[in-house]
Design a protein around this motif. Structure first.
Motif, PDB file in Angstrom:
ATOM      1  N   SER A  40       0.809  -1.680  -0.473  1.00  0.00           N
ATOM      2  CA  SER A  40      -0.444  -0.131   0.093  1.00  0.00           C
ATOM      3  C   SER A  40       0.488   1.086   0.049  1.00  0.00           C
ATOM      4  O   SER A  40       0.455   2.624  -0.836  1.00  0.00           O
ATOM      5  CB  SER A  40      -0.638  -0.338   1.135  1.00  0.00           C
ATOM      6  OG  SER A  40       0.127   0.343   2.399  1.00  0.00           O
ATOM      7  N   THR A  41       2.275   1.824   0.979  1.00  0.00           N
ATOM      8  CA  THR A  41       3.109   2.290   0.387  1.00  0.00           C
ATOM      9  C   THR A  41       3.610   2.568  -0.470  1.00  0.00           C
ATOM     10  O   THR A  41       3.627   3.555  -0.961  1.00  0.00           O
ATOM     11  CB  THR A  41       3.847   2.198   2.009  1.00  0.00           C
ATOM     12  OG1 THR A  41       4.677   1.121   1.937  1.00  0.00           O
ATOM     13  CG2 THR A  41       3.045   2.230   3.273  1.00  0.00           C
ATOM     14  N   GLN A  42       3.977   1.404  -1.410  1.00  0.00           N
ATOM     15  CA  GLN A  42       4.975   1.406  -2.054  1.00  0.00           C
ATOM     16  C   GLN A  42       3.594   1.622  -3.564  1.00  0.00           C
ATOM     17  O   GLN A  42       3.894  -0.159  -3.411  1.00  0.00           O
ATOM     18  CB  GLN A  42       5.944   0.633  -2.253  1.00  0.00           C
ATOM     19  CG  GLN A  42       7.383   0.068  -1.585  1.00  0.00           C
ATOM     20  CD  GLN A  42       7.997   2.128  -1.284  1.00  0.00           C
ATOM     21  OE1 GLN A  42       7.741   2.310  -2.425  1.00  0.00           O
ATOM     22  NE2 GLN A  42       8.232   2.538  -0.132  1.00  0.00           N
ATOM     23  N   ALA A  82      -3.780  19.475  -2.768  1.00  0.00           N
ATOM     24  CA  ALA A  82      -3.359  17.754  -2.958  1.00  0.00           C
ATOM     25  C   ALA A  82      -1.561  18.111  -3.479  1.00  0.00           C
ATOM     26  O   ALA A  82      -1.871  18.641  -4.468  1.00  0.00           O
ATOM     27  CB  ALA A  82      -4.542  17.283  -3.597  1.00  0.00           C
ATOM     28  N   VAL A  83      -0.969  17.088  -3.647  1.00  0.00           N
ATOM     29  CA  VAL A  83      -0.213  17.023  -4.836  1.00  0.00           C
ATOM     30  C   VAL A  83      -1.059  16.961  -6.339  1.00  0.00           C
ATOM     31  O   VAL A  83      -1.468  16.199  -6.402  1.00  0.00           O
ATOM     32  CB  VAL A  83       0.886  15.661  -3.784  1.00  0.00           C
ATOM     33  CG1 VAL A  83       2.299  15.135  -5.153  1.00  0.00           C
ATOM     34  CG2 VAL A  83       1.088  15.967  -3.007  1.00  0.00           C
ATOM     35  N   THR A  84       0.191  17.982  -6.779  1.00  0.00           N
ATOM     36  CA  THR A  84      -0.178  17.775  -8.548  1.00  0.00           C
ATOM     37  C   THR A  84       1.027  17.634  -9.086  1.00  0.00           C
ATOM     38  O   THR A  84       2.457  17.859  -8.513  1.00  0.00           O
ATOM     39  CB  THR A  84      -0.559  19.690  -8.688  1.00  0.00           C
ATOM     40  OG1 THR A  84       0.265  20.090  -8.054  1.00  0.00           O
ATOM     41  CG2 THR A  84      -1.921  19.746  -7.920  1.00  0.00           C
ATOM     42  N   PHE A  85       0.760  16.228 -10.038  1.00  0.00           N
ATOM     43  CA  PHE A  85       1.409  16.509 -11.453  1.00  0.00           C
ATOM     44  C   PHE A  85       2.754  16.968 -11.544  1.00  0.00           C
ATOM     45  O   PHE A  85       4.163  17.034 -11.919  1.00  0.00           O
ATOM     46  CB  PHE A  85       1.573  14.695 -11.819  1.00  0.00           C
ATOM     47  CG  PHE A  85       1.102  13.871 -11.557  1.00  0.00           C
ATOM     48  CD1 PHE A  85       1.918  13.077 -11.113  1.00  0.00           C
ATOM     49  CD2 PHE A  85      -0.619  14.045 -11.058  1.00  0.00           C
ATOM     50  CE1 PHE A  85       1.492  11.568 -10.497  1.00  0.00           C
ATOM     51  CE2 PHE A  85      -0.815  12.135 -11.404  1.00  0.00           C
ATOM     52  CZ  PHE A  85       0.011  11.603 -10.624  1.00  0.00           C
ATOM     53  N   ARG A  86       2.193  18.222 -11.461  1.00  0.00           N
ATOM     54  CA  ARG A  86       2.263  19.298 -12.704  1.00  0.00           C
ATOM     55  C   ARG A  86       3.716  19.987 -12.044  1.00  0.00           C
ATOM     56  O   ARG A  86       4.676  20.122 -12.431  1.00  0.00           O
ATOM     57  CB  ARG A  86       1.382  20.408 -13.546  1.00  0.00           C
ATOM     58  CG  ARG A  86       0.688  20.908 -12.453  1.00  0.00           C
ATOM     59  CD  ARG A  86      -0.484  21.498 -12.578  1.00  0.00           C
ATOM     60  NE  ARG A  86      -1.120  22.425 -12.288  1.00  0.00           N
ATOM     61  CZ  ARG A  86      -2.245  21.839 -11.905  1.00  0.00           C
ATOM     62  NH1 ARG A  86      -2.683  21.072 -11.760  1.00  0.00           N
ATOM     63  NH2 ARG A  86      -2.893  23.006 -10.828  1.00  0.00           N
ATOM     64  N   ASP A  87       3.058  20.001 -10.190  1.00  0.00           N
ATOM     65  CA  ASP A  87       4.248  20.912  -8.756  1.00  0.00           C
ATOM     66  C   ASP A  87       5.649  20.175  -9.329  1.00  0.00           C
ATOM     67  O   ASP A  87       6.662  20.743  -9.200  1.00  0.00           O
ATOM     68  CB  ASP A  87       3.797  21.522  -8.627  1.00  0.00           C
ATOM     69  CG  ASP A  87       2.573  22.845  -8.959  1.00  0.00           C
ATOM     70  OD1 ASP A  87       2.710  23.150  -8.867  1.00  0.00           O
ATOM     71  OD2 ASP A  87       1.912  22.204  -8.101  1.00  0.00           O
ATOM     72  N   LYS A  91       1.589   9.843  -0.557  1.00  0.00           N
ATOM     73  CA  LYS A  91       0.676   8.371  -1.306  1.00  0.00           C
ATOM     74  C   LYS A  91       1.525   8.757  -2.677  1.00  0.00           C
ATOM     75  O   LYS A  91       0.348   8.690  -3.497  1.00  0.00           O
ATOM     76  CB  LYS A  91      -0.631   7.913  -1.162  1.00  0.00           C
ATOM     77  CG  LYS A  91      -0.248   7.096   0.247  1.00  0.00           C
ATOM     78  CD  LYS A  91      -1.388   6.622   0.039  1.00  0.00           C
ATOM     79  CE  LYS A  91      -1.319   5.370   1.451  1.00  0.00           C
ATOM     80  NZ  LYS A  91      -1.567   6.237   3.153  1.00  0.00           N
ATOM     81  N   SER A  92       2.586   9.536  -2.691  1.00  0.00           N
ATOM     82  CA  SER A  92       2.497   9.918  -3.964  1.00  0.00           C
ATOM     83  C   SER A  92       3.839  10.051  -4.657  1.00  0.00           C
ATOM     84  O   SER A  92       5.014  10.079  -4.264  1.00  0.00           O
ATOM     85  CB  SER A  92       3.360  11.888  -4.794  1.00  0.00           C
ATOM     86  OG  SER A  92       3.357  11.653  -5.613  1.00  0.00           O
ATOM     87  N   ASN A  93       4.229   8.490  -5.586  1.00  0.00           N
ATOM     88  CA  ASN A  93       5.747   8.168  -5.968  1.00  0.00           C
ATOM     89  C   ASN A  93       6.407   9.376  -6.901  1.00  0.00           C
ATOM     90  O   ASN A  93       7.621   9.087  -6.661  1.00  0.00           O
ATOM     91  CB  ASN A  93       5.366   6.791  -7.074  1.00  0.00           C
ATOM     92  CG  ASN A  93       6.346   5.892  -7.792  1.00  0.00           C
ATOM     93  OD1 ASN A  93       7.450   5.787  -6.753  1.00  0.00           O
ATOM     94  ND2 ASN A  93       7.180   6.245  -9.162  1.00  0.00           N
ATOM     95  N   ALA A  94       5.814  10.235  -7.851  1.00  0.00           N
ATOM     96  CA  ALA A  94       6.955  11.388  -8.327  1.00  0.00           C
ATOM     97  C   ALA A  94       7.249  12.163  -6.854  1.00  0.00           C
ATOM     98  O   ALA A  94       8.512  12.092  -7.718  1.00  0.00           O
ATOM     99  CB  ALA A  94       5.598  12.524  -9.135  1.00  0.00           C
TER     100      ALA A  94
END
Length: 1618
Positions: A282-284, A494-499, A384-387
């Motif tokens: 779940s974390t990875q 929230a986490v945004t991919f573009r940032d 929980k963001s891999n990026a």
């Protein structure tokens, strides 16, 4: 909210919420603050929101509001202390929470917080500060204290205090609801100055960082101190302490989390053994990462809850998944990293990024690793963001690289698995978000259409006024809604991919991964445009501009910066970054001639704009001051760089340079006052460098001393700053922790230490030179003059500057040595810094050796002393005999006693000097081995030259070897510079991209340490594997042993100037001795014992001015020749056209007209240029005479050897000269006209010559394969040249050639020659010597044996493209170009330098024969080229670029000539190379010595006649010969003899025409004896005896320019074979 937006009062409306809770009321006041437009209303709302929160349960919200209010005050330029007070109040509240939690009874108190007081007066504040005016006498009851009384009645009496805050002062009387306000207090109405008490008193004064154990408190304390550091600014003395406090709270958070996780981990391990894998999954998000914990367990020392201790441990730390699972448990609700303790993870992430930026700015780079580890935990657990996870590890790689922790870099690279690009899942998710957004926009559009339709129906029933209101209110509300959030900055959600992608791209650009960064920015830009994120779009445009700058797209970078400024109006740093990038890109723009002027204009405009901002924003003084300091320093740098290219001693130029120095002083002073010490040091180094340049170019010694002392003062100040910063960083951790690391501040400190040491050594060298000159002057004086001067001299009175100079000169050697030793110890594992320190230490020991010596160093006088030794031996013997007879022994004893102390003193001084010289040699040799191993070519060249000076003529063999090494290193640097110039655009080729990437990694190596990164190693490997040009730049570590690889008949002569061109070195290398497989050590030992070394080395002082004058005279002469030849060609063309038009005139008039036209008008000018050429050659001889005379004597000597040497006729001389001397006709030197020399060539260095020769050895085997391959037809299929298949079918018609190779000769396959002829057909129709026709004659003449397979393109076929040029050069063993203009006018330099043609043995260029048509076309093209492009097209640079491609031999012209001369050279060289089988160097030798060719031809004719006579006599004595006399032997010889003679005569005739001897009568008479009996000439009756004796002197006096035009670069021993 509507009233607030309209600017109306809302106090009565807020009274409606009096029955609501405190947090709700405060929330409404905050909304009012966000909705208000006036600063006074916003501030009042914020204060009321803070006042509304009085209960302990709302303290967290109060801390948030205080932070927000403090930031608001700071941004809106209210008094800085007011903003600081709010933030410190929030910190006090957080710290008191710890005290309340740790005690059983809570003792709350309000009062004055330590260090957070504010003093106000009753005066009104103008401008913006008017909004902060305070009713001084008005006091509100302590609402906070009142709330505490209601909650804690037992402690009400003892702890209730009166407290006043900013919010209390600005609160309206009607808006307060306290009962104490009913009483009339005079202080509320009389404005008097009072001290305001803001904040709370600390409950526990003994509180420490370790006392805080709540994770939420620690997170908030980190935020509070980061904001406080931002508000305080770097100019504050407590800035670093605040940053360290924030870091300390983060480390305490780590400690609390890890220490309390032990029991939970044990419980999870026993009760839930099967739940962990699911937690890992779940974390990875990827299965690739699930394998990592197993590796961590194997590497981790201790339990999972063990906290890393050292920085190296933090570099290898990655929180295990079991720990993240433990943080989610109920037992760690307050002490773990979870949603309960970190309520705003994105805000915490942003705060930590800001903290890392601040720590990196002050030099605390090693403190960033724990922060990155915490960010990694946030990305994996809460966000929980891999990026984001990948971004964190990429930042960790950058930090580890800066700290030189290679194992840490490898560890983090393994963790992310090389994921430096966008994964497909993330790309798909981003595109899905964009699709959803588009769908929502479509729905909104539909609703708007429906609303418009309803409004249209409603408009029929309402008035036009109401309709206007309905239409305008929604749009106004939208606009005001945008304004409402403007003063808060970016809203984090929230986490945004573009940032994340943009942040990742920024780090990758710094690391050098440009393609990955471009992909990330492209995808982020798509998302930003769809979501209409203007700030992010502006940032992406700036990063794209930065990426374009790194890829040398400077115009594109400037345009992107302008677009970024138009896209988003950011803060000061945003505008500064974009403006600075525009300035740098403008300066680097090689296509713009006025780039410096344009960049200076941009800097001046930016300075004026930021000065106005600096005055308007007092709270941002540290930032705007930093910007002004950097821009002023940049302006000074541009100004000084432009002016130093001119005559520095001119008054106006000197005035401009001194004004630039003043700007440097102002810039550094401003930066130092603001606390930017690291940023000030580079400007101080540049400032000191300018002063050193002024000192070197000054004429008077006093001015030199002044500039040197000023430069030393500046460097010492910079050294103290760098030392202060480094000591501050080093004292943060223990010495054991810092042992295996290299801090950026440490490298910067070591760098400026070496710079200071070099300056001190330069001062020592100058002082020693002046002392030696004074010593020489004293030695020339007589004893009486000395006595008189000692009697009348007075005690010198020094000025302040002279006194300081003398004091520094006495101690500068020891001071420099101590600094260099410190730098060597600080270098650590950074090999370049270590090598630099060793090099400077060796230089220091050498200078100390010279200083300690009693006399001037005799390194370059040994040869003269040896020559004089023999002359004095006889005189000394006679003198001894006479002294024994005449002088009594008493006088000798008295003289010995008198001079014995002086002799002893001189011996001691000599012994000390010898000791220092030994130390210098040891240091220099160590530095040399280190530099050669790590390919530090510049350092190796400098060190080798120092070693040459150390050995001198005492050990000529070793000194000459080191001189060859120095020349190889200097040549490698020069060729690398030319290679970079020829590859300016990385978008044109992979080679250019790799070179630019390598340059960028090395540019800021001191701070980034990227030259030791794996990326740099991969770039070096790619260049070494794929490009011949890079292989040719390599200087091998075994350079000293290269002579063993050459044939014994190679004689290397070195001519090399020192870097400052004030000293000329000359050397004759030792004769190469062959070493076979079995000869080995026995042969070398025998030769060492029996064969004396022939190595010689010489040196003399010269001047750069004299050399530059000589070179400029040659250049001017070449230009004059070009102009004259172009004029003559034009006149010849016009005369030929005129003759063609006047067909009816008789031949006598035509000849008379041509004679008048060609001879009478141009003979004087031609004679003048010929005489000028002879004068220049004489000046060159005079300049090189002290070096070349002893070299000539050494060349003529032939010591006996045990090995069989080749005959003297095969001796080859290779001239290895520097680029300045290469521009002269060195082949015209008298020493090279010796009969012993059979061939000569020139080259740039011994290492480059070795690359040419060494590559050829393994090529011999493939050459045999190529002969076999045509049988199978493999090569026919792969060849891209038309006609290759047909050429292969001519095998049966070719006459076989049996030409055995002699030792040292290299074969060239004559069946694989390609050519390109007169591509544009630039010859006139009336031209008699057209290249195509002349070359066709050569093809026809040698078709049966040499040229049947020669393929090529001529202008009659078509104009070849650049691709055809490349194909013909690649697929050839020899390439011939015969045309008008220079080679690089047809194929660009970028294409030539990128070619890999090691199989091309010879490049034969017959160019530089301009016609009117070619000159006109080329001039139109040259107008569009830059100065650097035109410089690369010169003959010398052409030879360098073609040498980098792998060509072994280049035969080309040095200056412009006529088509007739090129025709003669073609026929002569082809006859020598093809028919006679001569070597390339031998062919050029004959071109430069026509009398030698004549002698050889006469000798060959005589030998042939003698052989025929001997043959005839033998046949006449035998009976069999009498019978066959009329048969086969006689008939074939007679026809072979005459044509051969005719050919020779024709060649001689052509040579006489090409040599220009017809224009010099004396030279014609010397050649006429060779033509007797062959040509019916008027001068054919010359006596042959005179032809052998007199012309030798005349030929030296009347040498012709055309003799020395064609030269040979590279191997002189190439022979044409099949």
């Amino acid at each position: 909210m509507v009233k607030a937006k309209l600017g109306h009062t809302v106090h009565m409306d807020i009274q409606k919420f009096k029955d609501e809770s405190e947090d709700y009321v405060a929330h409404m006041w905050r909304r009012v603050a966000l909705s208000s437009r006036e600063p006074l209303e916003q501030m009042s709302s914020y204060q009321l929101a803070i006042e509304a929160l009085n209960s302990p349960s709302n303290e967290w919200q109060k801390v948030e509001y205080l932070l927000e209010f403090g930031q608001w005050l700071y941004v809106n330029d209210f008094p800085l202390q007011d903003a600081i007070d709010q933030i410190e109040w929030a910190a006090d509240i957080l710290l008191n929470m710890t005290s309340q939690n740790s005690q059983t009874t809570i003792a709350p108190a309000e009062g004055k917080a330590k260090g957070s007081s504010m003093f106000l007066d009753g005066k009104k504040v103008p401008a913006k500060a008017a909004a902060t005016k305070v009713a001084k006498g008005r006091r509100t009851p302590p609402k906070k204290g009142g709330s505490l009384k209601e909650s804690k009645e037992s402690l009400a009496a003892s702890h209730s205090r009166k407290s006043v805050s900013i919010g209390d002062k600005l609160t309206d009387v009607k808006s307060t609801s306290s009962e104490s306000e009913n009483e009339i207090n005079p202080a509320d109405y009389i404005p008097i100055a009072k001290e305001a008490d803001i904040g709370v008193l600390p409950v526990d004064t003994s509180l420490t960082v370790t006392s805080v154990v709540d994770a939420r408190q620690l997170d908030m304390l980190v935020r509070v101190h980061v904001v406080l550091a931002q508000v305080v600014g770097s100019a504050s003395q407590c800035y670093r302490d605040i940053c360290l406090t924030a870091y300390g709270y983060l480390m305490q958070l780590w400690k609390v989390c890890l220490s309390t996780s032990g029991p939970v981990l044990k419980e999870l391990a026993t009760n839930q053994p099967d739940s962990l894998p699911s937690g890992k999954k779940s974390t990875q998000p990827k299965s690739k990462n699930t394998k990592e914990p197993a590796k961590d367990k194997a590497k981790r020392k201790g339990a999972l809850d063990t906290m890393p201790v050292t920085t190296e441990d933090w570099a290898h730390y990655d929180a295990p998944d079991e720990l993240l699972e433990a943080f989610k448990q109920e037992a760690m609700k307050k002490t773990g990293i979870n949603s309960e303790t970190i309520e705003k993870p994105m805000l915490s992430l942003h705060t930590l990024n800001t903290l890392m930026t601040m720590l990196s700015g002050v030099g605390y780079t090693h403190l960033m690793l724990p922060i990155l580890a915490f960010q990694d935990v946030l990305s994996r657990s809460l966000l929980k963001s891999n990026a984001l996870h990948v971004l964190t590890h990429i930042r960790a790689i950058e930090v580890c690289q800066q700290l030189d922790l290679k194992s840490g870099c490898n560890y983090h690279e393994k963790l992310i698995g090389g994921q430096m690009q966008i994964s497909e899942d993330e790309r798909a998710m981003s595109r899905e978000e964009i699709a959803i957004l588009k769908e929502k926009k479509v729905q909104v559009t539909r609703e708007e259409m429906r609303l418009k339709e309803s409004l249209a129906r409603l408009a029929e029933q309402t008035s036009e006024k109401d309709q206007r209101k309905l239409r305008t209110r929604p749009t106004d509300g939208d606009k005001k809604e945008d304004v409402m959030e403007s003063h808060l900055g970016k809203v984090l959600g929230a986490v945004t991919f573009r940032d994340v992608w943009t942040d990742t791209a920024e780090v990758l650009i710094r690391l050098g991964f440009y393609q990955n960064a471009r992909d990330l920015l492209a995808e982020a830009n798509i998302a930003a445009q769809e979501f209409d994120d203007k700030p992010l779009q502006g940032r992406i445009l700036y990063l794209l501009a930065k990426l374009s700058f790194e890829e040398a797209q400077f115009i594109q970078a400037v345009n992107l910066c302008k677009a970024a400024q138009e896209m988003f109006e950011g803060d000061e740093m945003y505008w500064f970054d974009t403006t600075k990038l525009m300035i740098d890109a403008t300066l680097e723009d090689y296509e713009n001639r006025y780039s410096s002027r344009l960049a200076r204009t941009i800097v001046v405009h930016a300075l004026n704009e930021f000065l106005s901002v600096h005055e308007l924003r007092p709270n941002r003084l540290s930032i705007t001051g930093y910007i002004l300091g950097i821009l002023e320093g940049k302006l000074a740098s541009i100004q000084a760089t432009v002016l130093m290219k001119k005559n520095i001693n001119a008054p106006q130029i000197m005035k401009g340079v001194l004004s630039a120095c003043e700007r440097f002083e102002n810039a550094t002073d401003r930066l130092i006052k603001l606390g930017y010490k690291r940023e000030a040091v580079p400007f101080m180094k540049e400032y000191a460098g300018i002063l050193r340049y002024l000192a070197r170019n000054s004429i008077e010694n006093e001015i030199k001393h002044t500039y040197y002392l000023q430069s030393l003062l500046v460097l010492r100040e910079g050294l103290s700053l760098a030392e202060e910063v480094f000591q501050d960083v080093q004292t943060l951790c223990s010495l054991s922790n810092n042992r295996n690391m290299s801090f950026p501040t440490q490298r910067e400190f070591a760098d400026i230490l070496i710079e200071t040491g070099d300056l001190l050594l330069e001062i020592l060298q100058l002082h020693d030179k002046e002392r030696r000159m004074k010593q020489f002057a004293d030695q020339r004086k007589g004893s009486i003059v000395k006595m008189v001067e000692d009697f009348i001299c007075q005690t010198p009175v020094y000025t302040h500057m002279e006194k300081e100079w003398v004091e520094i000169a006495h101690t500068c050697g020891e001071e420099a040595l101590s600094k260099l030793l410190t730098a060597h110890s600080l270098a650590g594992n950074i090999q370049r810094l270590k090598a630099r320190a060793l090099c400077s230490m060796g230089w220091c020991f050498k200078l100390l050796s010279l200083q300690k010596g009693p006399d001037a160093p005799p390194h370059w006088l040994v040869h003269e002393m040896e020559m004089l030794k023999t002359n004095f031996e006889a005189e000394s013997v006679e003198a001894d005999e006479t002294d024994e007879k005449s002088e009594p022994p008493d006088k000798e004893e008295k003289a010995f006693r008198k001079y014995s102390p002086l002799i002893k003193q001189m011996k001691d001084m000599h012994q000390d000097s010898k000791y220092y010289l030994i130390q210098a040699t040891e240091c220099l040799v160590q530095c040399l081995s280190l530099s050669l191993y790590h390919k530090f070519t510049d350092l190796a060249g400098r060190v080798s030259l120092e070693l040459v000076d150390c050995f001198g003529q005492f050990d000529p063999a070793t000194a000459s070897s080191f001189l060859a090494l120095h020349q190889s290193c200097e040549t490698s640097r020069h060729l690398e510079k030319i290679l970079h110039t020829s590859q300016p655009d990385p978008t044109t080729s992979k080679l250019a991209a790799l070179l630019r990437q390598r340059y960028n990694l090395q540019l800021h190596d001191i701070s980034t340490n990227l030259s030791n990164s794996p990326l740099m190693a991969s770039i070096q490997a790619a260049l070494q594997a794929d490009w011949q040009c890079w292989k040719r730049l390599e200087v091998m570590p075994n350079h000293i042993d290269l002579l063993r690889e050459f044939p014994p008949n190679f004689n290397f002569v070195i001519l090399q100037h020192s870097p400052d061109k004030n000293f000329l070195y000359g050397s004759l290398l030792d004769k190469p001795r062959p070493g076979g497989d079995k000869m080995g050590e026995k042969r070398s030992q025998k030769q060492a014992s029996t064969v004396p070394s022939r190595a010689r080395v010489f040196g003399m002082e010269t001047s750069a001015r004299l050399l530059n004058e000589l070179v400029s005279k040659f250049q001017q002469h070449k230009q004059s020749v070009q102009q004259l030849l172009l004029k003559q060609e034009y006149q010849r063309t016009q005369a030929a056209l005129r003759q063609k038009m006047l067909q009816n005139l008789d031949d006598n008039m035509k000849q008379q007209e041509a004679k008048l036209f060609l001879e009478e008008e141009d003979r004087d000018e031609e004679n003048r240029l010929q005489e000028e050429f002879r004068e220049l050659v004489a000046a060159m001889e005079l300049y090189l005479k002290p070096i070349m005379e002893p070299i000539e004597a050494a060349l003529s000597s032939n010591p006996p050897v045990t090995v069989k040497d080749p005959p003297p006729s095969q001796e080859c001389v290779i001239l290895l000269a520097d680029p300045d001397l290469m521009q002269m006709p060195l082949e015209a030197l008298e020493c090279l006209s010796a009969e012993l020399i059979a061939a000569f060539s020139r080259d740039f260095s011994l290492q480059l010559f070795y690359h040419r020769y060494h590559v050829d050895q393994p090529v011999e085997d493939p050459a045999g394969e190529k002969k076999k391959k045509p049988k199978g037809g493999d090569q026919l299929v792969t060849s891209r040249i038309p006609g290759a298949r047909e050429a292969k079918q001519k095998q049966a018609k070719i006459i076989p050639l049996d030409r055995p190779l002699k030792p040292g000769q290299i074969s060239m396959n004559t069946m694989n020659v390609k050519y390109i002829l007169d591509t544009n057909l630039d010859c006139a129709e009336t031209e008699e010597n057209k290249p195509i026709e002349q070359f066709q004659k050569v093809l026809d003449e040698y078709e049966q044996q040499f040229t049947p397979r020669w393929l090529g393109i001529s202008g009659e076929d078509h104009t070849p493209s650049v691709g055809e040029w490349e194909v013909y050069m690649i697929e050839s063993s020899g390439f011939i170009f015969y045309g008008m203009e220079h080679l690089l006018s047809y194929i660009p330099p970028s294409k030539i330098s990128a070619l890999n043609i090691p199989d091309c043995t010879m490049l034969y260029l017959l160019d530089l024969a301009q016609t009117s048509k070619s000159f006109l076309g080329q001039s139109k093209i040259d107008v569009l080229k830059s100065h650097s492009d035109l410089a690369l097209e010169k003959p010398l640079e052409t030879a360098m670029l073609t040498s980098l491609t792998g060509v072994k031999c280049i035969m080309m012209n040095q200056w412009y000539c006529t088509l007739a001369e090129n025709k003669d050279r073609l026929h002569l060289t082809m006859k020598d190379l093809l028919e006679k089988g001569k070597m390339t160097g031998e062919t050029v030798r004959l071109l430069c010595s026509p009398q030698r060719r004549k002698a050889e031809e006469e000798a060959s004719i005589a030998a042939e006649e003698e052989a025929s006579q001997n043959k005839a006599s033998v046949d006449s004595d035998s009976r069999k010969g009498d019978r066959r006399r009329g048969g086969s032997p006689e008939s074939p010889r007679s026809p072979r003899k005459d044509p051969g003679g005719k050919k020779d005569q024709g060649g001689k005739k052509g040579r006489s025409q090409g040599s220009g001897s017809s224009r010099v009568s004396s030279r014609a008479s010397s050649r006429s004896g060779h033509k007797e009996g062959v040509q019916h000439d008027e001068e054919g009756d010359v006596d042959p005896d005179k032809d052998q004796e007199e012309p030798k002197e005349e030929e030296r006096m009347f040498i012709q320019r055309s003799w020395f035009n064609m030269v040979c670069y590279g191997l002189p021993s190439i022979v044409f074979t099949h």
